[in-house]
Enzyme design. Structure first.
Site, PDB file in Angstrom:
ATOM      1  N   ASP A 108       0.856  -1.195   0.000  1.00 24.27           N
ATOM      2  CA  ASP A 108       0.000   0.000   0.000  1.00 24.27           C
ATOM      3  C   ASP A 108       0.888   1.239   0.000  1.00 24.27           C
ATOM      4  O   ASP A 108       1.754   1.392   0.867  1.00 24.27           O
ATOM      5  CB  ASP A 108      -0.886  -0.042   1.270  1.00 24.27           C
ATOM      6  CG  ASP A 108      -1.935   1.043   1.250  1.00 24.27           C
ATOM      7  OD1 ASP A 108      -2.094   1.708   0.213  1.00 24.27           O
ATOM      8  OD2 ASP A 108      -2.590   1.242   2.299  1.00 24.27           O
ATOM      9  N   MET A 109       0.686   2.108  -0.968  1.00 24.44           N
ATOM     10  CA  MET A 109       1.485   3.331  -1.027  1.00 24.44           C
ATOM     11  C   MET A 109       1.092   4.222   0.152  1.00 24.44           C
ATOM     12  O   MET A 109      -0.081   4.306   0.506  1.00 24.44           O
ATOM     13  CB  MET A 109       1.211   4.092  -2.326  1.00 24.44           C
ATOM     14  CG  MET A 109       1.402   3.277  -3.590  1.00 24.44           C
ATOM     15  SD  MET A 109       2.998   2.508  -3.683  1.00 24.44           S
ATOM     16  CE  MET A 109       4.046   3.944  -3.762  1.00 24.44           C
TER      17      MET A 109
ATOM     18  N   ASP B 166      -3.625   2.728  -5.574  1.00 26.30           N
ATOM     19  CA  ASP B 166      -2.352   2.721  -4.839  1.00 26.30           C
ATOM     20  C   ASP B 166      -2.108   1.457  -4.027  1.00 26.30           C
ATOM     21  O   ASP B 166      -1.335   1.461  -3.088  1.00 26.30           O
ATOM     22  CB  ASP B 166      -2.274   3.953  -3.922  1.00 26.30           C
ATOM     23  CG  ASP B 166      -3.131   3.812  -2.685  1.00 26.30           C
ATOM     24  OD1 ASP B 166      -4.134   3.072  -2.744  1.00 26.30           O
ATOM     25  OD2 ASP B 166      -2.785   4.407  -1.651  1.00 26.30           O
ATOM     26  N   GLU B 167      -2.788   0.383  -4.363  1.00 23.29           N
ATOM     27  CA  GLU B 167      -2.484  -0.864  -3.634  1.00 23.29           C
ATOM     28  C   GLU B 167      -2.456  -2.072  -4.548  1.00 23.29           C
ATOM     29  O   GLU B 167      -3.161  -2.127  -5.556  1.00 23.29           O
ATOM     30  CB  GLU B 167      -3.447  -1.087  -2.449  1.00 23.29           C
ATOM     31  CG  GLU B 167      -4.864  -0.887  -2.792  1.00 23.29           C
ATOM     32  CD  GLU B 167      -5.836  -1.197  -1.659  1.00 23.29           C
ATOM     33  OE1 GLU B 167      -5.506  -1.916  -0.712  1.00 23.29           O
ATOM     34  OE2 GLU B 167      -6.966  -0.721  -1.784  1.00 23.29           O
TER      35      GLU B 167
ATOM     36  N   ARG C 163      -0.356  14.712   9.693  1.00 28.16           N
ATOM     37  CA  ARG C 163      -1.157  13.879  10.612  1.00 28.16           C
ATOM     38  C   ARG C 163      -0.696  14.065  12.055  1.00 28.16           C
ATOM     39  O   ARG C 163      -1.486  13.958  12.985  1.00 28.16           O
ATOM     40  CB  ARG C 163      -1.059  12.403  10.222  1.00 28.16           C
ATOM     41  CG  ARG C 163      -1.765  12.104   8.901  1.00 28.16           C
ATOM     42  CD  ARG C 163      -1.809  10.621   8.591  1.00 28.16           C
ATOM     43  NE  ARG C 163      -1.991  10.431   7.157  1.00 28.16           N
ATOM     44  CZ  ARG C 163      -2.248   9.273   6.572  1.00 28.16           C
ATOM     45  NH1 ARG C 163      -2.358   8.175   7.296  1.00 28.16           N
ATOM     46  NH2 ARG C 163      -2.395   9.194   5.264  1.00 28.16           N
TER      47      ARG C 163
ATOM     48  N   TYR D  65      -1.454  10.407  -2.819  1.00 30.06           N
ATOM     49  CA  TYR D  65      -1.556  11.654  -3.595  1.00 30.06           C
ATOM     50  C   TYR D  65      -0.540  12.691  -3.098  1.00 30.06           C
ATOM     51  O   TYR D  65       0.006  13.472  -3.872  1.00 30.06           O
ATOM     52  CB  TYR D  65      -2.973  12.252  -3.493  1.00 30.06           C
ATOM     53  CG  TYR D  65      -4.039  11.518  -4.289  1.00 30.06           C
ATOM     54  CD1 TYR D  65      -3.838  10.228  -4.753  1.00 30.06           C
ATOM     55  CD2 TYR D  65      -5.259  12.135  -4.566  1.00 30.06           C
ATOM     56  CE1 TYR D  65      -4.827   9.563  -5.463  1.00 30.06           C
ATOM     57  CE2 TYR D  65      -6.255  11.487  -5.282  1.00 30.06           C
ATOM     58  CZ  TYR D  65      -6.023  10.191  -5.721  1.00 30.06           C
ATOM     59  OH  TYR D  65      -6.996   9.533  -6.418  1.00 30.06           O
TER      60      TYR D  65
HETATM   61  N1  DCP Z   1      -8.525   9.174  -1.910  1.00 34.96           N
HETATM   62  C1  DCP Z   1      -9.523  10.054  -2.316  1.00 34.96           C
HETATM   63  N2  DCP Z   1     -10.680  10.159  -1.620  1.00 34.96           N
HETATM   64  C2  DCP Z   1     -10.866   9.395  -0.517  1.00 34.96           C
HETATM   65  C3  DCP Z   1      -9.892   8.484  -0.116  1.00 34.96           C
HETATM   66  C4  DCP Z   1      -8.700   8.412  -0.820  1.00 34.96           C
HETATM   67  O1  DCP Z   1      -9.358  10.732  -3.317  1.00 34.96           O
HETATM   68  N3  DCP Z   1     -12.002   9.525   0.169  1.00 34.96           N
HETATM   69  C5  DCP Z   1      -7.259   9.123  -2.672  1.00 34.96           C
HETATM   70  C6  DCP Z   1      -6.197   9.945  -2.002  1.00 34.96           C
HETATM   71  C7  DCP Z   1      -5.261   8.957  -1.395  1.00 34.96           C
HETATM   72  C8  DCP Z   1      -5.425   7.746  -2.267  1.00 34.96           C
HETATM   73  O2  DCP Z   1      -6.767   7.800  -2.734  1.00 34.96           O
HETATM   74  O3  DCP Z   1      -3.918   9.411  -1.368  1.00 34.96           O
HETATM   75  C9  DCP Z   1      -5.194   6.460  -1.515  1.00 34.96           C
HETATM   76  O4  DCP Z   1      -6.063   6.398  -0.412  1.00 34.96           O
HETATM   77  P1  DCP Z   1      -5.682   5.636   0.905  1.00 34.96           P
HETATM   78  O5  DCP Z   1      -6.940   5.362   1.634  1.00 34.96           O
HETATM   79  O6  DCP Z   1      -4.788   4.486   0.612  1.00 34.96           O
HETATM   80  O7  DCP Z   1      -4.903   6.696   1.779  1.00 34.96           O
HETATM   81  P2  DCP Z   1      -3.473   7.321   1.593  1.00 34.96           P
HETATM   82  O8  DCP Z   1      -2.643   6.584   0.613  1.00 34.96           O
HETATM   83  O9  DCP Z   1      -3.629   8.778   1.336  1.00 34.96           O
HETATM   84  O10 DCP Z   1      -2.852   7.174   3.029  1.00 34.96           O
HETATM   85  P3  DCP Z   1      -2.359   5.862   3.772  1.00 34.96           P
HETATM   86  O11 DCP Z   1      -0.888   6.023   3.920  1.00 34.96           O
HETATM   87  O12 DCP Z   1      -3.052   5.909   5.074  1.00 34.96           O
HETATM   88  O13 DCP Z   1      -2.735   4.680   2.961  1.00 34.96           O
END
Ligand code: DCP
Length: 718
Positions: free
Chosen positions: A20-21, A122-123, A62, A25
């Site tokens: 998982d990245m 991203d996963e 965060r 974004y």
């Molecule tokens: N995303 C979005 N709207 C949302 C949730 C996520 O546009 N309601 C987009 C932005 C995130 C990407 O999808 O960067 C991946 O979502 P993740 O839930 O995997 O969260 P992140 O990658 O941002 O953070 P984490 O490190 O917790 O996985």
């Protein structure tokens, strides 16, 4: 089977990773603007109301308590230094292509080590079972000189520290020898994942986190446990402890209604709570499949395979219209649908061009409410129909889907608000998606497999003694192989230049012979593939002026044809036996038939084209009516194809190629074609292809609903 045994046998010795990245974004934006690195950063939606909604929050932000649910203004309050980056915008809506492309970059790296399933933007899931088995057999952890620093930072669930430093404990776990084989495999998997994560970091600058376990469910759970840039291992012995206290809603697929009803019906709020119920009881409450699934997940059993999929399963384009932005007229809906369809269609064409995939289903989703009836929110029915290529068609179809949904929605709501005269509605969200995406059939049928499996075409090379030998493998092993993988329309056409050059050193009578053979094989391919292509698109559905795939195909042929010409002329120039070259060409169908044709062709060298090349053939040498009847069954589709071009004077590449086949014929005899290619096909198809290839001798056997068309149709292989 006893529970534990069932769990063990189901996980077997599989090694699965979920990657998982981290704050994806944000990382993409930080790579674009390196000055953002190290600063608290968040990505916000493009609308500016209250600073925009946060959709991704970096880990530095965060720490200040910034959360995804906040708006920009709120985030600024808790973290005044936060950098808010707006999502790129196109067509008045978020443009996610930069994130999608970055995701693809990562996937291409991850896919190097095992079966890879792209699960979201991203996963990714990786099946590392084979790689772990190989490592265990060839270089198990205890025989390694050292365990990598990245691997030593792993979190191993259930590991007893006993006062020893975490790193030493983890090292001990990696090096243990008197443990179950499945744990050793997991250790190998973790070493591989640590390496892969470093590769991703070095090549893309992105960090990612990972879970390594015996199945997808556990790997996914673990990957989110220690973030960012860390990995978590779930040994079999720690599964029960991991799941027991886990809130039911945290489980994949239990976050919604099912999770809620488990609490309401059975009073279960943790995964461990499910253990008290028998499989029969769960089946009684939730049906056989769901009951068994619940029983299994409570024990960490999940047999779901990692699919081999690097590309998305569907494409979608959507937009929300919150508050006052809600759409209240069909006209405004149509305007937005047109925008969404344009974006969707762009992605479909890109998928077609890059991956040779076509989508079969178009779906429209909308969220809406009836004024005075807030309960109606989100009850707008989703509608689907077969997807027709062509922007105007997609726009028209999605509007029709919307209207069908609206009719249903308004009648449902009218029934609910009986007596009310209020018929107004408002749309708060719209999306169009394309699904059931498949690789166009040629990529899967045996003729393509033949070339895939060979990796190299079997190109007959004449030895000096004149005996025709062949075999890519032997050529390859001698270092003289001309590596050609064909990609019309499947895999990449990849003429390995270096190896081809080496062939010039071979004691061939004609140094360009193999190139000629390559061209010949590829012309054969083009012939078959144009038919497949036409069929895959059902012709009448291919309603655009743009046919990117075909134009690429033609370009590729142009390139080869040019190469062929240059080869033949330079062969003559350098005295390597132009006569031989010419005579060889003479015996090979569409390759230059006479000096006359060669001259004609030479004139066109600046802009060579396979089409012109075919045009330069004397069509009178082939009885016209034979070809007409050969293609008779395609008449309807062919006219459909011509119709798509709008102007009568202009034809698509596809129809031009078809016309070439129709009028100039395919100057091949079936015995001139590598028989292996034909022999790969079912007998009835072989007969038909042979009939086409040698039309003048062809018996009138082609019936309506021809078998070859059926064979290459998208459904025929399924
Ligand atoms: N995303 C979005 N709207 C949302 C949730 C996520 O546009 N309601 C987009 C932005 C995130 C990407 O999808 O960067 C991946 O979502 P993740 O839930 O995997 O969260 P992140 O990658 O941002 O953070 P984490 O490190 O917790 O996985």
């Amino acid at each position: 089977m006893p529970r534990v045994a069932r769990a063990e046998s189901s996980s077997g010795s599989r090694v699965i990773a979920h990657i998982d990245m981290d704050c994806f974004y944000v990382q993409v934006e930080q790579r674009k603007q390196p000055t953002l690195r190290g600063h608290p950063t968040a990505v916000v939606q493009y609308n500016s109301w209250k600073g925009g909604g946060l959709i991704a929050v970096g880990y530095e932000a965060r720490k200040y308590g910034v959360k995804r649910s906040m708006r920009g203004d709120e985030a600024k309050k808790v973290c005044p230094d936060i950098q808010l980056v707006q999502v790129p915008v196109a067509r008045g809506k978020a443009d996610l292509s930069v994130y999608r492309n970055a995701g693809s970059e990562v996937v291409s790296i991850l896919a190097r080590r095992g079966r890879c399933e792209r699960a979201s933007i991203d996963e990714v899931y990786l099946d590392l079972s084979e790689a772990a088995e190989t490592m265990l057999a060839e270089s198990p952890p205890e025989r390694l000189e050292s365990i990598s620093e990245e691997a030593l930072k792993s979190h191993v669930l259930g590991l007893h520290m006993d006062g020893v430093s975490t790193k030493d404990c983890v090292k001990e776990w990696f090096l243990m020898s008197n443990v179950h084989r499945r744990d050793k495999l997991l250790a190998c998997g973790a070493l591989i994942v640590a390496e892969i994560r470093l590769e991703v970091l070095n090549e893309t600058e992105f960090t990612c986190s990972a879970g390594i376990a015996h199945n997808k469910m556990l790997a996914k759970l673990a990957s989110g446990m220690n973030k960012p840039a860390q990995q978590t291992i779930v040994p079999f012995s720690s599964v029960e402890k991991l799941l027991e206290p886990l809130p039911i809603k945290k489980m994949k697929q239990l976050g919604g209604k099912l999770g809620t009803s488990l609490l309401a019906d059975l009073g279960v709020d943790t995964v461990g709570g499910l253990l008290q119920f028998s499989e029969e009881k769960l089946q009684e409450c939730y049906g056989i499949n769901t009951g068994t699934w619940l029983w299994n997940i409570a024990r960490g059993i999940c047999g779901e395979e990692v699919e081999s999929r690097l590309l998305p399963k569907s494409h979608g384009s959507g937009k929300t219209f919150p508050g006052r932005q809600a759409l209240k007229t069909v006209y405004s809906v149509q305007k937005w649908l047109n925008e969404l369809c344009e974006e969707l269609y762009e992605r479909l064409l890109c998928d077609l061009e890059q991956n040779k995939r076509i989508a079969h289903t178009l779906t429209l989703h909308a969220s809406a409410y009836k004024l005075n009836d807030m309960e109606s929110l989100k009850k707008f029915p989703s509608k689907s129909c077969p997807l027709r290529y062509g922007i105007a068609k997609i726009q028209e179809d999605s509007l029709n889907l919307f209207n069908a949904g609206l009719r249903e929605f308004t009648s449902i709501c009218s029934a609910k608000i009986k007596g009310s005269k209020q018929h107004e509605w408002a749309i708060t969200g719209l999306s169009v998606s394309a699904s059931k995406i498949v690789v166009i059939p040629s990529g899967t049928h045996s003729i393509m497999k033949y070339f895939h499996n060979q990796g190299q075409t079997c190109i007959p090379i004449k030895e000096p003694d004149g005996i025709s030998t062949q075999n890519a493998a032997s050529l390859s092993s001698s270092g003289n192989g001309c590596c050609v993988s064909l990609h019309l329309p499947g895999p990449e056409i990849n003429t390995c230049e270096n190896e081809a050059k080496t062939n010039l050193d071979m004691p061939c009578l004609n140094p360009y012979e193999d190139e000629i053979e390559v061209c010949k094989a590829r012309f054969d391919f083009m012939f078959v593939n144009v038919l497949i292509y036409k069929d895959a698109f059902h012709m009448e559905k291919f309603t655009d002026n743009q046919d990117p795939f075909l134009s690429r195909m033609i370009q590729e042929e142009d390139r080869l044809t040019e190469k062929l010409l240059l080869s033949s002329s330079s062969g003559a120039e350098n005295g390597l036996g132009s006569k031989l070259t010419q005579s060889h060409m003479d015996s090979h169908g569409p390759v230059l038939k006479s000096e006359n044709q060669k001259r004609k062709f030479d004139k066109q060298k600046g802009t060579p084209s396979i089409l012109r090349f075919f045009q330069s053939h004397n069509s009178s040498s082939f009885p016209e009516q034979d070809h007409v009847s050969t293609f008779q069954e395609n008449e309807a589709s062919s006219s459909g194809l011509q119709a798509i071009n709008g102007s009568p004077g202009r034809k698509s590449t596809c129809s031009l190629v078809e016309d070439e086949f129709r009028s100039n014929a395919w100057n091949y005899k079936s015995d001139e074609i590598d028989p292996v290619v034909l022999n790969e096909l079912p007998p009835e198809i072989q007969a038909e292809v042979r009939a086409w290839l040698q039309p003048q001798k062809r018996a009138n056997t082609v019936k309506k609903g021809s078998s070859i068309i059926h064979y290459f149709s998208p459904t025929a292989n399924s």
